[in-house]
Design a protein around this motif. Structure first.
Motif, short mmCIF file in Angstrom:
data_model
loop_
_atom_site.label_atom_id
_atom_site.label_comp_id
_atom_site.label_asym_id
_atom_site.label_seq_id
_atom_site.Cartn_x
_atom_site.Cartn_y
_atom_site.Cartn_z
N ARG A 92 0.76 -1.17 0.04
CA ARG A 92 0.00 -0.16 0.05
C ARG A 92 0.83 1.18 0.13
O ARG A 92 1.17 1.89 1.20
N PRO A 93 1.29 1.74 -1.39
CA PRO A 93 2.12 2.93 -1.25
C PRO A 93 1.39 4.09 -1.15
O PRO A 93 1.97 5.38 -1.58
N GLU A 94 0.12 4.27 -1.21
CA GLU A 94 -0.69 5.42 -1.24
C GLU A 94 -0.35 6.46 -0.29
O GLU A 94 -0.32 7.71 -0.70
N ASP A 95 0.00 6.10 0.88
CA ASP A 95 0.51 7.15 2.05
C ASP A 95 1.80 7.32 1.97
O ASP A 95 2.27 8.07 3.00
N PHE A 96 2.70 7.07 1.08
CA PHE A 96 4.18 7.28 1.13
C PHE A 96 4.62 8.72 0.95
O PHE A 96 3.90 9.35 -0.10
N PRO A 97 5.02 9.37 1.77
CA PRO A 97 5.38 10.78 1.82
C PRO A 97 6.55 11.03 0.91
O PRO A 97 7.56 11.56 1.33
N ALA A 98 6.66 10.68 -0.25
CA ALA A 98 7.72 10.82 -1.18
C ALA A 98 8.19 12.21 -1.21
O ALA A 98 9.18 12.63 -1.53
N ASP A 99 7.18 13.33 -1.21
CA ASP A 99 7.70 14.71 -1.35
C ASP A 99 8.50 15.26 -0.29
O ASP A 99 9.12 16.47 -0.34
N ARG A 100 9.03 14.31 0.72
CA ARG A 100 10.03 14.89 1.85
C ARG A 100 11.42 15.07 1.39
O ARG A 100 12.26 15.39 2.05
N HIS A 101 11.73 14.42 0.08
CA HIS A 101 12.96 14.68 -0.65
C HIS A 101 12.88 14.63 -1.87
O HIS A 101 12.43 13.94 -2.56
N PRO A 102 13.34 15.79 -2.64
CA PRO A 102 13.47 15.95 -4.07
C PRO A 102 13.84 14.71 -4.90
O PRO A 102 12.94 14.22 -5.90
N LEU A 103 14.64 13.90 -4.53
CA LEU A 103 15.30 12.73 -5.22
C LEU A 103 14.36 11.82 -4.91
O LEU A 103 13.95 11.06 -6.18
N VAL A 104 13.76 11.38 -3.78
CA VAL A 104 12.70 10.40 -3.57
C VAL A 104 11.55 10.55 -4.36
O VAL A 104 11.06 9.70 -4.86
N GLU A 273 14.17 8.63 8.85
CA GLU A 273 13.21 8.93 9.60
C GLU A 273 12.08 9.62 9.06
O GLU A 273 10.74 9.14 9.31
N PRO A 274 12.19 10.53 8.26
CA PRO A 274 10.98 11.34 7.68
C PRO A 274 9.97 10.25 7.05
O PRO A 274 8.76 10.77 6.68
N PHE A 275 10.54 9.12 6.47
CA PHE A 275 9.98 8.42 5.82
C PHE A 275 9.37 6.99 6.48
O PHE A 275 8.98 5.86 6.04
N ARG A 276 9.41 7.21 7.83
CA ARG A 276 8.98 6.10 8.83
C ARG A 276 7.83 5.39 8.15
O ARG A 276 6.70 6.02 7.92
N GLY A 277 7.75 4.21 8.32
CA GLY A 277 6.63 3.15 7.88
C GLY A 277 6.86 2.92 6.36
O GLY A 277 6.11 1.91 5.82
N HIS A 278 7.86 3.57 5.53
CA HIS A 278 8.08 3.23 4.00
C HIS A 278 9.74 3.44 3.91
O HIS A 278 10.05 3.62 2.87
N ARG A 279 10.39 3.06 4.92
CA ARG A 279 11.78 3.25 4.80
C ARG A 279 12.57 2.26 3.96
O ARG A 279 13.26 2.45 2.91
N GLN A 280 12.05 1.01 3.81
CA GLN A 280 12.54 0.07 3.04
C GLN A 280 12.06 0.53 1.46
O GLN A 280 12.76 0.26 0.52
N ARG A 281 10.97 1.18 1.22
CA ARG A 281 10.55 1.65 -0.15
C ARG A 281 11.64 2.59 -0.50
O ARG A 281 12.03 2.51 -1.76
N VAL A 282 12.14 3.69 0.34
CA VAL A 282 13.02 4.30 -0.09
C VAL A 282 14.25 3.78 -0.46
O VAL A 282 15.05 4.24 -1.41
N VAL A 283 14.80 2.73 0.33
CA VAL A 283 16.03 1.99 -0.11
C VAL A 283 15.68 1.32 -1.15
O VAL A 283 16.65 1.42 -2.20
#
Length: 308
Positions: A92-104, A273-283
Motif C-alpha cells: 500500500r504505497p498510497e500514503d508514502f510521503p515521497a515529497d519529503r525529499h526531491p530525489l525520492v 526517519e521522515p519516511f518511517r513506515g516506508h523506509r524500505q521503499r526509499v531504499v
C-alpha cells in the motif's frame, strides 16, 4: 509420464499498476545463477518455493498487467494463491510521503512499477540471508548455489535445467562437516544455519503483516542479528519499513543519495526517519536511481573457505 508432460495448475490475475515481474521478483534472486529463480529467453520467470504442502515450481508471464501463472508439484495450489502477494498486491504505497525529499519524489514518480512483495515463506528467505552474513555477495551466491545442488531437491515439473528447491531444514541438519566445507561455508554461518534449522517450523508465520513479531522470533535464535532479521522480514512478509542496519554498502548509498555524504548506520536511520513506515521503499528507490560515493580504496575480496 515425464515431467514435461505433467499438466500444471493454472490461474490468471490482473495487476492494477504497471507490473514488471522481473523487477518485482529481483529482491528474491541471489545471483545470476540462483537455482531457485531463473528467467527464460521467452520472458517467463521460473521460481521454486517450499510451501506447507510441499515443493512447487511456478512459471510466470505477464502482458499489460495480466499475469498467467502455472505451477507444478504438491505445493502448486498454495503457490498459485500466493502469486499476487509475491508480486506486491498487498503493498500500500498510497500514503508514502515521497515529497519529503526531491530525489525520492522524482524516483517515486519514475518507478510506478515498484511494489514490495512478500513470499509468505520465512525459510526460503532465511537460508540465503544467513549465507550472506558478513561476506561478499559473490561468495554468498556461490555458497547458495552449492548448497542447493547438494541438499535441494530438483524442481517439480518442466523447469529449466538445474533448478532446485531450497533445501529443507531436515536436509540442512543432515549435511556433514565435509559437505559444508565443499560448499564453502565457514563455522559462524554454519552454526547460525543449523540453529535456525532446529526451530524452522516455529519461525513460519500465518500473519503476513506482523513484521515485528517475525523479527523478534528470528533474533531469539543464536547467530541471527538485526541485519538478517530485517532481510527476511522484507522478503517473507514484504515489510515496507524494515531497514537492513549493519549492511556494508547501504548506509553510504542512503547518505550519499539523500545528503551528499557518507554516513554510519545511525546517520542513515536519521535520514530515513521522515519516511518511517516506508523506509524500505526509499531504499528500493535509491537502489534504482540513487548514487554512491566514489570508490577510492581496494575492493573487498571474496574469501573461498573451500581452500582452508
Amino acid at each position: 509420464m515425464t515431467a514435461a508432460t505433467v499438466l500444471p495448475r493454472e490461474r490468471t490475475w490482473q495487476a492494477d499498476w504497471p507490473l514488471d515481474v522481473r523487477r518485482a521478483l529481483s529482491p528474491h534472486r541471489h545471483g545470476h545463477s540462483d537455482p531457485t529463480l531463473q528467467y527464460a529467453d521467452d520472458g517467463a520467470a521460473w521460481r521454486t518455493t517450499t510451501t506447507p504442502d510441499g515443493a512447487a515450481t511456478v512459471r510466470l508471464t505477464a502482458r499489460a498487467g495480466l499475469v498467467r501463472a502455472q505451477a507444478w508439484g504438491p505445493g502448486a495450489a498454495w503457490a498459485l494463491e500466493a502469486v499476487p502477494r509475491w508480486l506486491g498486491a498487498d503493498d500500500r504505497p498510497e500514503d508514502f510521503p515521497a515529497d519529503r525529499h526531491p530525489l525520492v519524489e522524482r524516483l517515486h514518480r519514475a518507478s510506478p512499477w515498484l511494489r514490495i512483495g512478500g513470499t509468505g515463506r520465512v525459510w526460503d528467505a532465511l537460508v540465503p540471508a544467513v549465507l550472506e552474513q558478513k561476506v561478499t555477495g559473490i561468495e554468498a551466491h556461490r555458497t547458495w548455489v552449492q548448497l542447493c545442488r547438494l541438499a535441494g531437491d530438483p524442481a517439480p515439473g518442466p523447469a529449466p535445467a538445474g533448478m532446485r528447491v531450497a533445501p529443507s531444514a531436515k536436509r540442512v541438519r543432515a549435511v556433514t562437516d565435509w559437505e559444508w566445507h565443499r560448499c564453502g561455508l565457514d563455522g559462524a554461518r554454519r552454526r547460525a544455519l543449523l540453529a535456525v534449522a532446529s526451530v524452522a517450523g516455529r519461525l513460519e508465520c500465518d500473519d503476513h503483516t506482523d513484521c515485528e513479531g517475525l523479527r523478534r522470533r528470528l533474533r531469539s535464535v543464536p547467530g541471527i542479528g538485526v541485519w538478517t532479521a530485517a532481510e527476511v522480514a522484507q522478503r517473507a512478509i514484504g515489510c515496507p519499513d524494515q531497514v537492513s542496519v549493519g549492511d556494508y554498502h547501504l548506509k553510504n548509498l542512503v547518505g550519499w543519495s539523500l545528503a551528499g555524504r557518507k554516513t554510519d548506520d545511525a546517520g542513515m536511520l536519521e535520514l530515513l526517519e521522515p519516511f518511517r513506515g516506508h523506509r524500505q521503499r526509499v531504499v528500493r528507490l535509491l537502489e534504482v536511481g540513487g548514487s554512491r560515493p566514489p570508490k577510492r580504496g581496494p575492493r573487498m575480496s571474496p574469501t573461498d573457505y573451500r581452500r582452508f
